[in-house]
Design a protein around this motif. Structure first.
Motif, PDB file in Angstrom:
ATOM      1  N   ASP A  96       0.844  -1.187   0.000  1.00  0.00           N
ATOM      2  CA  ASP A  96       0.000   0.000   0.000  1.00  0.00           C
ATOM      3  C   ASP A  96       0.887   1.248   0.000  1.00  0.00           C
ATOM      4  O   ASP A  96       2.061   1.187   0.357  1.00  0.00           O
ATOM      5  N   ILE A  97       0.296   2.356  -0.384  1.00  0.00           N
ATOM      6  CA  ILE A  97       0.951   3.658  -0.314  1.00  0.00           C
ATOM      7  C   ILE A  97       0.039   4.516   0.538  1.00  0.00           C
ATOM      8  O   ILE A  97      -0.950   5.061   0.064  1.00  0.00           O
ATOM      9  N   TRP A  98       0.361   4.576   1.821  1.00  0.00           N
ATOM     10  CA  TRP A  98      -0.471   5.335   2.757  1.00  0.00           C
ATOM     11  C   TRP A  98      -0.071   4.995   4.168  1.00  0.00           C
ATOM     12  O   TRP A  98       0.714   4.091   4.409  1.00  0.00           O
ATOM     13  N   SER A  99      -0.586   5.713   5.099  1.00  0.00           N
ATOM     14  CA  SER A  99      -0.424   5.492   6.516  1.00  0.00           C
ATOM     15  C   SER A  99       1.009   5.749   6.956  1.00  0.00           C
ATOM     16  O   SER A  99       1.702   6.584   6.393  1.00  0.00           O
ATOM     17  N   ALA A 100       1.488   5.011   7.961  1.00  0.00           N
ATOM     18  CA  ALA A 100       2.775   5.318   8.580  1.00  0.00           C
ATOM     19  C   ALA A 100       3.980   4.997   7.711  1.00  0.00           C
ATOM     20  O   ALA A 100       5.029   5.596   7.876  1.00  0.00           O
ATOM     21  N   ALA A 101       3.865   4.038   6.798  1.00  0.00           N
ATOM     22  CA  ALA A 101       5.009   3.671   5.968  1.00  0.00           C
ATOM     23  C   ALA A 101       4.519   3.074   4.652  1.00  0.00           C
ATOM     24  O   ALA A 101       3.766   2.111   4.635  1.00  0.00           O
ATOM     25  N   ASP A 102       4.963   3.660   3.542  1.00  0.00           N
ATOM     26  CA  ASP A 102       4.606   3.160   2.226  1.00  0.00           C
ATOM     27  C   ASP A 102       5.343   1.856   1.937  1.00  0.00           C
ATOM     28  O   ASP A 102       6.453   1.638   2.417  1.00  0.00           O
ATOM     29  N   GLU A 103       4.719   0.999   1.140  1.00  0.00           N
ATOM     30  CA  GLU A 103       5.321  -0.271   0.726  1.00  0.00           C
ATOM     31  C   GLU A 103       4.984  -0.489  -0.743  1.00  0.00           C
ATOM     32  O   GLU A 103       3.868  -0.886  -1.082  1.00  0.00           O
ATOM     33  N   GLY A 148      -0.139  14.453   8.577  1.00  0.00           N
ATOM     34  CA  GLY A 148      -0.354  15.292   7.416  1.00  0.00           C
ATOM     35  C   GLY A 148      -0.910  14.583   6.207  1.00  0.00           C
ATOM     36  O   GLY A 148      -0.720  15.040   5.091  1.00  0.00           O
ATOM     37  N   GLU A 149      -1.621  13.471   6.391  1.00  0.00           N
ATOM     38  CA  GLU A 149      -2.184  12.754   5.253  1.00  0.00           C
ATOM     39  C   GLU A 149      -3.501  13.377   4.817  1.00  0.00           C
ATOM     40  O   GLU A 149      -4.347  13.704   5.634  1.00  0.00           O
ATOM     41  N   HIS A 150      -3.633  13.501   3.494  1.00  0.00           N
ATOM     42  CA  HIS A 150      -4.829  14.094   2.913  1.00  0.00           C
ATOM     43  C   HIS A 150      -5.213  13.305   1.672  1.00  0.00           C
ATOM     44  O   HIS A 150      -4.355  12.709   1.011  1.00  0.00           O
ATOM     45  N   GLU A 151      -6.502  13.344   1.339  1.00  0.00           N
ATOM     46  CA  GLU A 151      -6.989  12.670   0.145  1.00  0.00           C
ATOM     47  C   GLU A 151      -8.115  13.504  -0.452  1.00  0.00           C
ATOM     48  O   GLU A 151      -9.091  13.806   0.212  1.00  0.00           O
ATOM     49  N   ASP A 152      -7.941  13.933  -1.705  1.00  0.00           N
ATOM     50  CA  ASP A 152      -8.928  14.743  -2.407  1.00  0.00           C
ATOM     51  C   ASP A 152      -9.375  14.019  -3.666  1.00  0.00           C
ATOM     52  O   ASP A 152      -8.564  13.343  -4.287  1.00  0.00           O
ATOM     53  N   PRO A 153     -10.593  14.116  -4.141  1.00  0.00           N
ATOM     54  CA  PRO A 153     -11.661  14.833  -3.462  1.00  0.00           C
ATOM     55  C   PRO A 153     -12.193  14.025  -2.294  1.00  0.00           C
ATOM     56  O   PRO A 153     -12.161  12.800  -2.305  1.00  0.00           O
ATOM     57  N   ALA A 154     -12.673  14.723  -1.285  1.00  0.00           N
ATOM     58  CA  ALA A 154     -13.190  14.057  -0.094  1.00  0.00           C
ATOM     59  C   ALA A 154     -14.472  13.295  -0.399  1.00  0.00           C
ATOM     60  O   ALA A 154     -14.786  12.315   0.253  1.00  0.00           O
TER      61      ALA A 154
END
Length: 172
Positions: free
Chosen positions: A36-43, A122-128
């Motif tokens: 995954d690419i997200w949260s505390a560490a991307d893989e 500081g994680e964000h995802e658009d559009p909400a």
């Protein structure tokens, strides 16, 4: 002319690859890897080339085979190849009978991380809301950096671009 990509494994999961498509000059066949690419560490396996200054990159994702609910493909700007690097990423997820929007599939988003000191900082995802469908085989993605501003767009025809979101970059 073909771009010379550098491939780097970030975190865990399977390895990915990138090769020029001999049937379509200027195109590439990308095999993803990771979790995954997200949260505390991307893989994931990151295929990239260094780019300084302003840019306007566009790609067309012709197809994306689902191998997990969070399968993703897109354009990414990263501050580093560390697993929790600041990043900006315009991406698509696959369509398929076993996937739906609640699991993150069949949509287009602009994701970005503006911090690195703690998990999910500081994680964000658009559009909400209002997930646009990718529009395969013409899922157009565009990532623009002008000075210290990053902006992401989506298109289903390569000519008309829908704004997904934007943010000041971290290196302004």
């Amino acid at each position: 002319a073909q771009i010379k990509f550098v491939s780097t494994k970030i975190g865990g999961g399977a390895d990915g690859s990138i090769t020029p498509d001999t049937q379509a000059p200027g195109s590439y066949i990308v095999v993803g890897g990771g979790n995954d690419i997200w949260s505390a560490a991307d893989e994931f396996t990151f295929h990239y080339f260094p780019q300084a200054g302003s840019f306007d990159f566009r790609v067309r994702v012709e197809s994306l085979e689902p191998n997990a609910p969070k399968t993703k493909a897109g354009l990414m700007l990263r501050e580093s190849v560390n697993g929790n690097s600041r990043m900006a990423y315009v991406r698509v997820t696959p369509t398929g009978p076993t996937f739906n929007k609640s699991t993150g599939a069949n949509d287009v988003r602009f994701q970005y991380r503006t911090g690195t000191t703690s998990a999910a900082q500081g994680e964000h995802e658009d559009p909400a809301a209002g997930f646009p469908a990718p529009g395969y085989p013409n899922a157009g993605l565009r990532l623009v950096r002008l000075g210290n501003i990053l902006v992401a767009y989506h298109s289903t025809d390569g000519s008309h671009w829908q704004l997904l979101g934007g943010t000041p970059s971290w290196d302004g």
